[in-house]
Each structure stands twice: as C-alpha cells, then as structure tokens.
Design an enzyme around this catalytic site. Structure first.
Site, PDB file in Angstrom:
ATOM      1  N   LEU A  47     -70.838 -15.861  18.432  1.00  0.00           N
ATOM      2  CA  LEU A  47     -70.397 -16.146  19.795  1.00  0.00           C
ATOM      3  C   LEU A  47     -71.645 -16.271  20.667  1.00  0.00           C
ATOM      4  O   LEU A  47     -72.615 -15.532  20.459  1.00  0.00           O
ATOM      5  CB  LEU A  47     -69.536 -15.001  20.341  1.00  0.00           C
ATOM      6  N   ASP A  48     -71.619 -17.196  21.638  1.00  0.00           N
ATOM      7  CA  ASP A  48     -72.799 -17.318  22.497  1.00  0.00           C
ATOM      8  C   ASP A  48     -72.920 -16.087  23.390  1.00  0.00           C
ATOM      9  O   ASP A  48     -72.009 -15.264  23.490  1.00  0.00           O
ATOM     10  CB  ASP A  48     -72.764 -18.619  23.304  1.00  0.00           C
ATOM     11  N   GLY A  49     -74.060 -15.953  24.041  1.00  0.00           N
ATOM     12  CA  GLY A  49     -74.365 -14.739  24.791  1.00  0.00           C
ATOM     13  C   GLY A  49     -73.374 -14.403  25.881  1.00  0.00           C
ATOM     14  O   GLY A  49     -73.134 -13.228  26.173  1.00  0.00           O
TER      15      GLY A  49
END
Length: 202
Positions: A47-49
């Site tokens: 998952l992106d930040g």
C-alpha cells in the site's frame, strides 16, 4: 538441517507509513510498529504511504507469485473517500472501465470492477483528510482484481473526484476485521491460504 516454518501476519497499516522495513527517506516504517517480527519478514501487495488497511507480511517468498501473478485473479476490496457527491454515470464509468495513465505514459483502460456508494464505515476512526470546509464527500466500496500503480486514486481522479482516504479492507476472504490501526495479527498457514483461496501452495 531443519527448515524454519513460514509465518504469516496481517497488519492494519496506518497512514503515513510505507510498506517496508528499510528506506533511505525519513518516513514511517513497518519496523516502527510495536511487534517483534521474525527475521526475513516482508510485505506482500504494498500500500502506498498515504493508504491504510490490510497488508500481508510473511517470511514465505512464494506468496507474491501465488497471490498476484497466478492465473486466477484475486479480489481486493477498498473503502474509498472522495470529495463531492458521486453521480450514477460516474459509478457506471468506474464499474465498466476507465482510462488511466500507467508507466511510460501509456493509457490503460481498467477492467470491470464492483463499485457502490456506502455509508461512512462506523468502525473507522476519523481522519483530518475527510474534513474539507464546505465540501461534501462520498464513501465508495470498490472491489477489483488488478492493481496498477495508484490505480484507485487514478480511477477516481479521472472520473473527476479526488481520493481523500483509501483503506484496503480485504483480499478475498482474508479480512481486516476489527484490527486497530497499527495492530498485528498472526494467522496459521493453512488458514492463511484457505482465506486467500490459494490451493496450490504446498
């Protein structure tokens, strides 16, 4: 030589944390979580930040191929908060396929997916990103079987909405449930693969 059994975990990744244990940047890391992970652990299906929710961690390096590169695609479900009200024609575009830009500047039309408007999930703690003064917002539930880079964010942006919050809630029958942000849960091996609907893992 005795092989160490593989271990399997899910976490509820909080926002402002990357899906890795090491980074050259000054960012939140998985190692910041209050848990003693085993050696060789790594994240599957990152998952992106800014995104939150279900993230798989395991010591089994085969899981990436089994889950995301096999012949049978696996469903992933997300709660998505977007700015403004979403019209029925926009839902139709998102459901049937919408053009997004992928690596190399190529336009890619997304595969059909499930999209519906939902009430704000009651179990979800509030987040500042949801509050824009004077701007309404809509919660969507999106289930898809592909995962291009920032795909959901690009889909809703192309459809005329900004993604304000993105939470992955399940991968097949492996669900986030009531795991709190930053929480960690270990899952037994047979149960892990049963919930992910992977039969050929042995």
């Amino acid at each position: 030589m005795t092989l160490t059994p593989h271990r399997y975990f899910i976490i509820n990744k909080p926002p402002n944390m990357v899906s890795q244990f090491v980074s050259p940047d000054d960012v939140g890391l998985l190692g910041d979580l209050d848990f003693d992970f085993p050696e060789g652990i790594h994240a599957i299906g990152r998952l992106d930040g800014h995104s939150e929710g279900l993230l798989i961690l395991t010591t089994n390096k085969k899981v990436t191929n089994l889950l995301f590169q096999g012949e049978v695609p696996h469903k992933r479900t997300y709660w998505v908060n977007v700015g403004h009200h979403v019209r029925e024609e926009t839902l139709h575009k998102l459901r049937t396929g919408i053009g997004i830009q992928i690596k190399g500047g190529i336009e890619y039309v997304t595969s059909p997916c499930e999209v519906e408007i939902i009430p704000r999930p009651e179990t979800l703690p509030p987040h500042p990103s949801e509050s824009w003064k004077g701007v309404p917002n809509t919660w969507l539930k999106i289930t898809l079987t592909e995962g291009k880079y920032h795909q959901i964010r690009k889909m809703v942006r192309t459809a005329g909405h900004r993604c304000k919050r993105l939470i992955r809630t399940s991968i097949e029958d492996l669900e986030l449930g009531d795991l709190v942000a930053g929480g960690v849960k270990e899952i037994e091996e047979n149960e892990f693969f049963r919930l992910l609907k992977i039969d050929n893992w042995k």
